[in-house]
Structure formats: structure tokens, C-alpha cells
Enzyme design. Structure first.
Site, PDB file in Angstrom:
ATOM      1  N   SER A  35       0.843  -1.188   0.000  1.00 36.13           N
ATOM      2  CA  SER A  35       0.000   0.000   0.000  1.00 36.13           C
ATOM      3  C   SER A  35       0.890   1.254   0.000  1.00 36.13           C
ATOM      4  CB  SER A  35      -0.926  -0.085   1.238  1.00 36.13           C
ATOM      5  OG  SER A  35      -2.030   0.750   1.113  1.00 36.13           O
ATOM      6  N   ASP A  85      -8.792  -5.443  -5.803  1.00 38.32           N
ATOM      7  CA  ASP A  85      -8.360  -4.370  -4.909  1.00 38.32           C
ATOM      8  C   ASP A  85      -8.404  -3.030  -5.650  1.00 38.32           C
ATOM      9  OD1 ASP A  85      -7.205  -2.781  -2.971  1.00 38.32           O
ATOM     10  OD2 ASP A  85      -5.231  -3.740  -3.068  1.00 38.32           O
ATOM     11  N   HIS A 142      -7.782  -5.681   0.039  1.00 37.18           N
ATOM     12  CA  HIS A 142      -6.588  -4.839   0.061  1.00 37.18           C
ATOM     13  C   HIS A 142      -5.548  -5.331   1.067  1.00 37.18           C
ATOM     14  CE1 HIS A 142      -4.073  -1.338  -0.300  1.00 37.18           C
ATOM     15  NE2 HIS A 142      -4.251  -1.003   0.962  1.00 37.18           N
TER      16      HIS A 142
END
Lengths: 506, 506
Positions: free
Chosen positions: A298, A354, A414
Site C-alpha cells: 500500500s 483491490d 486490500h
């Protein structure tokens, strides 16, 4: 009794069949606790958007179920096998695995040794979450719970054969709401900085197996997808001396220093680059082959790319490889081109369902839709040219795993543990999830609710007993003092001379 | 970015200035996670209702704060003192403390020894929550986590000097949604029954201190206020042979037996009465003075009253005392009068701000308001005559404690730990919360979020590490098998002959 159906009082103009009610992105992502049986307006919107963007999200109704009978045997088998396969010597092929040929022919089918390496780096990235102190009632909120000598031992990662040599701290000069995890306690360890990752190095045995001394940098992302996802819709800033421009929020976290702070008198960038210089110098002097592998999930994936750019520009002839998971776009095409010219090899692991890898540039927050955009071509087309992904993509499909819940799982799709689970089961785009995948499936539910109920693994189970409270001698429940050796100290963040011999194989 | 303000699409006619939007009671009670800074329609409604009903709930804005400086010293003092005062011999006054004079002159100011006794019984009631298996992924969901010989040891209650002699199980013949805690696992310990409480008896030492052999029955309530609160708005059923009528839901849980079940071939009532007969016979034969004290919180308080009625009608000359916390109304005035005639002494501990003791009879769920009632006189006046409280009330004020959050705390004001905290600090209606209150304040936050932030006690902290998952020899996270001695067994629920001597002082 009639169910109460909430309606939302913000509407946007109806264009191209877009459902009208809209909620903030934050609400969307944190809707995972609700039942999704009756899609609410936010769910319908997200479904519509993901459809438009060709994200492959199935309706929850199409879930194939595992029957109780065949499930019990799967469960039995799984729980009686080791969680990883035996390691193989990769000293002959490490350069290819490290991306020297841009992973040509290694991804589909996925080379088993490459998979093992990717899982190793993924677990290094996951460690930045697992060891992070999220407790807002702790004076050490935002730091690592353990000192660097204990980190891998506490998380069960010593088997990878690396030692941590330095912790990285970051701050930011621009206001990024909800980025920094801050203690609610007045007398806190740091008002400005968060633990943002670490630098480690392979030990002698692992170095022998992998054919070189490998330096790893693992960058932490943010807790939740939504925070920076909403916030990082900003300007591009110049990075380096060429045409490269990168998103200003990422850059600020990477480069901000603050003289008034204790942990960021130097920036994250300076901390990392200094330690890399030291380690590279050390091992080169000893005539060893050295590689640099930078990983992150991320936001951490974005920081990894900035770090790789700077390292490749600084250290000539150093093989630099980025393994990112669920990373957003970071910069413009100039940034991408320069990374390429510098020889940075980037493998982006992405789950189809995602949404984060579509950001920034794929923006559908309420404000922008209301104020700026009248139709979605402007989102998907109009901003695409600004932010560009770099490197090679390894795409995973959440639907491939029979163990995961279907339907809209914005947070679950995610989470890094979901990525690692899918990676473990992936063999090629043409064959199903492998039956002998060995990674512990229970890990998927650490921080979300993605496993089908048959597993009986509670959602969000990763937590301390009694949220860290313990009973003192009087029988009172108190927050214990942190072990003094685990209290952060700005003077004790990298390996001392005395430790060198042991930790660095010196 | 503008905050999104949800509106609710169910409206009721505007009467007497009642706010229009209304939400279900369930939503109201579980709104405790939300910020209450901007009152939403549900909050405004509840505030209006509580105002009408003279419940004393302050706005959150009027909270008096404890400054950090004087707070630190309070915290320091507290954490270095024992959690209870030394016990005193009450053998001379036990009858008065047990209610022989209806606690005349003992309540305001509250007699210190009575307070200690009330806290003891309150902790016995709390044990039914603390030891209950709420884990829906466990095959033992709905049972007690520990066998009866371990119960007090596991919960730190051995200091009270009682031994558990039998566990009580209950089922219900009428459909009471959300009453029964059920496992999601197919092969569960019981499909129909829940652990509903236990019977214990004072040991020799405690019996000497309190002047008689005391038999205690502790009844479990439901997890949350809202469940039965919404559901138990039913008919009155005849109980006993006179005019007494009680709410059919409570009665069903108390009296239902089911031949097809394993744990309720006999009803909760039959289980309790049989054990009471055995114990009373045993100790009377030995010439001991015997008392019965029945306790319970919420639904448990209602069951305690049914149990007391039956026990007093069955065992002549047995002093029967009910200590209830946050109990709802149970029956009609005939029930109240018969309890009185039977000599049952009831002390109802009630927190002013708790709504549950107003139910049933004070009904403001959406359905009734919509369909039946046009103004609130019908609620507060019209139904009052149907359900009637029995006994003497000890009223506590949540505002008296400087350690509790203010404002609307529908769940927090109902929790038993909040009651015990307020009881501990209560001296009289005329003096402030006592400074030397010794009970551990952290307990208040076990299952809710009621403590002011200065305490740094996380909300809802009572939880197992990793939700009960442990790592097996292969490094996998698995749900461990329950210790065989803690697995419920219908044949092993009361004291065996061999245990008698040890447990019962025989």
C-alpha cells in the site's frame, strides 16, 4: 417489525445510469462489518464503479460453498502440515529472481522459487503492521512494539535468516489527516514521528543460499486503505533532477525532517540512505556480492519506489529490486522512465479486486464527483496520464481461492495477508488455486473478515489478551510499562559497533 | 469535505413536540460506538424520551473533566491499594442485611457491611457473563468456559468463600429471537440450551463470618440490553395458584423443558429447585442456619424473582432474599403482593440513567409507537399498572462518579460492572462518590466504553489473546480443543457424592 432503510441525503446528478446516493469513501471501505445481503446505496455505487473499471468483483450470491464433509478433511490436512516448503538453493538463479530479465517467463506459470522469495519479502512487509503499536491509549502509540533485535523472533520470522540493522522513522510537513498514528496520552514518545519500517540484511547461511548478501528495506503502509487513499489526491512534485514527478504526499513522508523532533532530525530518506551506504560499503569491502530488495504494501509500496529511485541513483552497479503489494501509482511517466533507466526492477503484486492500485488518478470520492467531474470518463481517462505505474505486474484473482468470501470486500481485498494467501496458492493464470498451498490460511483473518465461515477462524483475531491490560499484585487491571529495552530511543536505532560482529557476520 | 448526514426514512406523526425520525431500539442501544458530538435523530429522540421519563441524563457537553495533574495522583493511589476492604464479622446482623426489616435505615446512608455483601452478590452475577462462551465459532458457544470447580478460581472470586455445587441450563418454548447464543458450528454441544447460571454455597469459614450457611443462586442475563428489551413485550401468564401473573418470556425461560434436548430434559426451575432441596435438607439436618440469596442482572434479575417466588412457596421458614441489578419489571401487582406475603425480601439496585428497569411496561419501540400509541401518556401511564416492581429500591446515580463519561450511554449505563462501580462509591444520597472506593475502576470498561479517557483503559478490553487462537506445533493458528474437564456434560452438572465432603463441608 419493518426493517429501517436509511437513505442518504447527498445526491449527485444522474449521469449514465450512475446510482444517485453516494457516501464518502471512508464509509465505503469500513462497511465490511455490515451485512451485504441487501446492497445499500454505497455498495451499489461501489459495484457500479468497479464494474466500470473492470475490477472483477462477484456478487456474494454466486459464492461456491465448500460442503462441511469435504471441508473437515481439508482442515485436518492443513493443520498437520508445516507452513512452508523446504528452502532451495537459488544461488545460481538469484539474478533472474531479482528481476534482471524483468521476470520474463517466470510469472506465468509462477516459478516456485520466485514465489518463495516473494512470500519472504511479503512477510517482511507484513511485519511492519504486526509489530506496530496501534494503541491510542499507549504512550508509545506509533512506535514498534519491540526493539529491532527482537522483531523477527517475536513475529516468528527468524526462519528467513535476516537480521534487522536499523529502524526508520518518518514525519510529514504537509497536513495529511489520519496519516500519523498518535497517542492520546500527553507525555508520548514522539509527537511527530511514526515507526515507518526497517532495514535488514541476510545472515551468512541465507546469503549462501541466495547467492549474495541481500539488504532488505521494508516500508510500512497505513492501517486502512481509506486514509491516504482519500487524502493523497494532491499535486505532483519534482523528484530528482530530471522530468520525474511524484505525488507530494508520498514525497513528504519520505523526505520531511523536523529539527524540533526527536526521531526525524533526519528524514526517512536520509536515515535509509545512510544505513544503506554503511552496509554496502561494509560488504563490498569484503568482496561480497550485494543486492538491495525494497518491499512494502500500500503506501509502503509507494515509499519503496521512491527509495529505489534514490538508491539506484546513488549506488552505481547495485542491483535494486522493488517487490510491492497493493501499491498505488506514485508518479508521472517521467518517473517511470527514469526508474527504468536507473535499472530499478519493479514487480508489482496486485489483486484484481483491490481498488487501491487504481489510485491516485482513479478518484471517486464524493467531493471530486460533485464539484469537478460530470462523467466517469474524466476519472478513468482524464487522470490516467498523470499517474503511471512502473514495472511488471503479477496479477492475482481473489476468486481463485476457495477459502475466501466473495462479494464486495473493499478492506479484505486490500489487506496484505490476503495478497500473501493468494500468492501462495497461485501457480499460473490457467490452473486453479493449488491444493497443497502451505501457508497458514488463518492468517488471512488477522485484521479482516475474509475467510469463509467453515474455517471457524474469528474475524480480526490478531489482538493482545485484554487489550494489553494485566493484573498487578493488588489484583488491579493496569497497562503495564513497556519493557525498557523496547522503549524507542533516538540514539539506539542502528546497530552499534559492539553488535556488528554478531549481527552483520563481521 | 462536508460530513454526510444520514436521514432516516421512517417518520411518525408529530405529537407533543416529539422529534420525528425514529430508529429501532436495537440501533439506539448499539450507537455507543459513534461519536455523540452531533446528536443524530436517534440520540435526539432518546434524549427527549429520557427527559419525559425523568431519567437523569446529562448532555455530553457538560462533562466535568479531571485535569491531568490531579488525575495522575488519583491513578497512582488507586493502583497501589488492594481492591477490597478487610471483611468484617456480620454474624450478629446478617438477618437485617438479608432484608428482615426491608433494609429500613440501612440504605441511606448505605451500611458499609451491606455494601460489601451487595458487591459480593453482584460479582457472583457478573461471573455468569465473564465465564460465558460467546464465541459463535466455538462448538461450545452458549456454555460456561470452565467446569464448576474451576469457575471462581478462574475469575478470581475464591476470596468470597463459596463453592459452586451445580450449573443451571435453560431453554425456551416460545420464540425469543436473539435470546439463545448459538454456535455456527454444526456439531455443537447443545442446539437448544444455554448455560444460565449456577448454585453455590458458603464454605465453613465464610458461613461463620456471615452467621449462617448461605446458598446463592446467580442467574445470567442476556448479552445486551436491547435483545429481550425489544422482545419481551408480551403477554402475562399465570404463575403459581393465585392472582400472580408474570411476563411470558421470562416464565418460558424459567420453566421450559424439552425431552429431545440434552441439557433441558428438566427445566431451569426444576434443576434449581432440586438442588435447593438437596442442600437445604443437608444443612438443616446438621442443625445449621440456612439462607437463600438469589441474584442476577437484567434478565437474570427477572429470573431471580421467579426463582425466589417458587423457593419461598416451597421451603417454609427459609429466609429468601433477592439482590437484583438493573432488573426489569416481571409481573403484575398480584405477583408483587404474593412475593410480599411469602416473605421474599427484594432489593433492587437501579441506576437512574438505565432504561431497562423501566421495561416492560415502558415501551418505546418503533412498532408500538407507530401502531398503537398516539401519545406518551399511554406509555408511561397506561402500561404502568400492568407490570409492577417488587421490593425496595437502591437508586444509584451515574453522575455521582467522576470517572464515568457523561451523556447518553444506553449500553454503558446498563452494564453490571457500571452498577458495581457506582455501588462501591456510594455512601449516601447526600455525599459525593467516596474517594477511597477500592474496587478496580478498570473493570467498568470490560464490555463498554464508560471510563473517561484519562484512565487510558481501552474500551471493551475483556478478551482472549488472538480471540482464543493458538499456534500449534507446525506454527499454524488453530482453535484449541477445550480442556476435556471443561466440556459440558449433562451427567456431570452437580456435585457427586465423592466431592460432597470437600465442597459442602460435609
Amino acid at each position: 417489525m419493518k426493517a429501517i432503510q436509511p437513505t442518504i441525503n447527498h445526491h449527485i446528478p444522474t449521469t449514465r445510469g450512475l446510482p444517485r446516493p453516494i457516501r464518502s469513501q471512508h464509509e465505503l471501505l469500513f462497511d465490511t462489518h455490515r451485512s451485504l445481503k441487501t446492497p445499500n446505496p454505497a455498495t451499489r455505487l461501489a459495484q457500479s464503479l468497479t464494474h466500470m473499471l473492470h475490477l472483477q468483483i462477484e456478487s456474494i450470491h454466486t459464492q461456491k460453498t465448500i460442503t462441511q464433509s469435504n471441508f473437515s478433511s481439508i482442515l485436518e490436512d492443513k493443520s498437520n502440515t508445516p507452513i512452508s516448503s523446504p528452502k532451495e538453493d537459488i544461488s545460481d538463479i538469484w539474478q533472474e529472481l531479482h528481476g534482471s530479465n524483468d521476470w520474463d517467463t517466470l510469472l506465468d506459470p509462477l516459478h516456485p522459487s520466485l514465489k518463495q522469495e516473494l512470500l519472504k519479502y511479503g512477510e517482511f512487509a507484513q511485519a511492519t503492521y504486526d509489530a506496530f503499536d496501534f494503541d491510542h491509549y499507549s504512550e508509545y502509540c506509533g512506535s514498534c512494539k519491540y526493539n529491532r533485535n527482537k522483531l523477527f523472533e517475536k513475529l516468528g520470522l527468524t526462519r528467513h535468516g535476516y537480521n534487522v540493522t536499523k529502524y526508520i522513522y518518518a514525519t510529514s510537513q504537509i497536513d495529511l489527516p489520519q496519516w500519523l498514528e498518535k497517542s492520546q496520552v500527553a507525555e508520548t514518545w514522539s509527537m511527530h514521528s511514526n515507526w515507518m519500517g526497517y532495514i535488514g540484511v541476510s545472515d551468512d547461511e541465507e546469503s549462501k543460499r541466495i547467492g549474495r548478501r541481500d539488504i532488505v528495506v521494508a516500508w510500512r503502509g497505513t492501517v486502512s486503505a481509506s486514509e491516504w487513499y482519500e487524502d493523497f489526491q494532491r499535486n505532483l512534485e519534482r523528484f530528482g533532477h530530471g522530468d520525474a514527478k511524484v505525488e507530494e504526499g508520498f514525497l513528504s513522508i519520505y523526505t520531511t525532517k523536523l529539527q524540533s523532533s526527536r526521531y526525524n532530525k533526519t528524514s526517512a530518506s536520509e536515515q535509509v540512505m545512510k544505513e544503506l551506504a554503511r552496509l554496502i560499503h561494509l560488504y563490498k569491502k569484503r568482496g561480497e556480492k550485494v543486492s538491495l530488495t525494497i518491499t512494502g504494501h500500500s503506501l509502503g509500496g509507494a515509499l519503496a519506489l521512491l527509495n529505489a529511485y534514490e538508491a539506484a541513483a546513488t549506488f552505481a552497479n547495485l542491483p535494486v529490486n522493488v517487490i510491492s503489494f497493493a501499491a498505488p501509482r506514485v508518479g508521472n511517466s517521467g518517473f517511470r522512465d527514469e526508474l527504468h533507466e536507473l535499472g530499478v526492477k519493479t514487480l508489482r503484486v496486485v489483486v484484481k479486486q483491490d481498488i487501491v492500485p487504481w489510485t491516485p488518478g482513479m478518484v471517486f470520492n464524493e467531493k471530486l464527483i460533485n464539484e469537478k467531474l460530470q462523467n466517469f470518463d474524466e476519472i478513468t481517462g482524464g487522470l490516467e496520464w498523470v499517474y503511471t505505474h512502473a514495472g511488471v505486474e503479477l496479477k492475482l484473482d481473489a476468486r481463485s481461492s476457495p477459502y475466501l468470501k466473495r462479494g464486495l470486500q473493499l478492506l479484505g481485498h486490500h489487506m496484505l495477508e490476503t495478497y500473501l494467501h493468494l500468492l501462495d496458492g497461485y501457480e499460473s493464470s490457467k490452473v486453479p488455486f493449488r491444493k497443497d498451498a502451505r501457508r497458514d490460511i488463518a492468517l488471512v483473518n488477522k485484521e479482516c473478515d475474509m475467510l469463509i465461515n467453515e474455517f471457524r477462524i474469528p474475524p480480526r483475531w490478531y489482538q493482545a489478551a485484554n487489550k494489553g491490560l494485566v493484573q498487578n499484585a493488588h489484583g488491579r487491571w493496569v497497562k503495564p510499562k513497556r519493557d525498557p529495552e523496547d522503549i524507542p530511543s533516538p540514539n539506539n536505532e542502528s546497530v552499534s559497533y559492539n553488535e556488528m560482529k554478531h549481527v552483520l557476520g563481521y
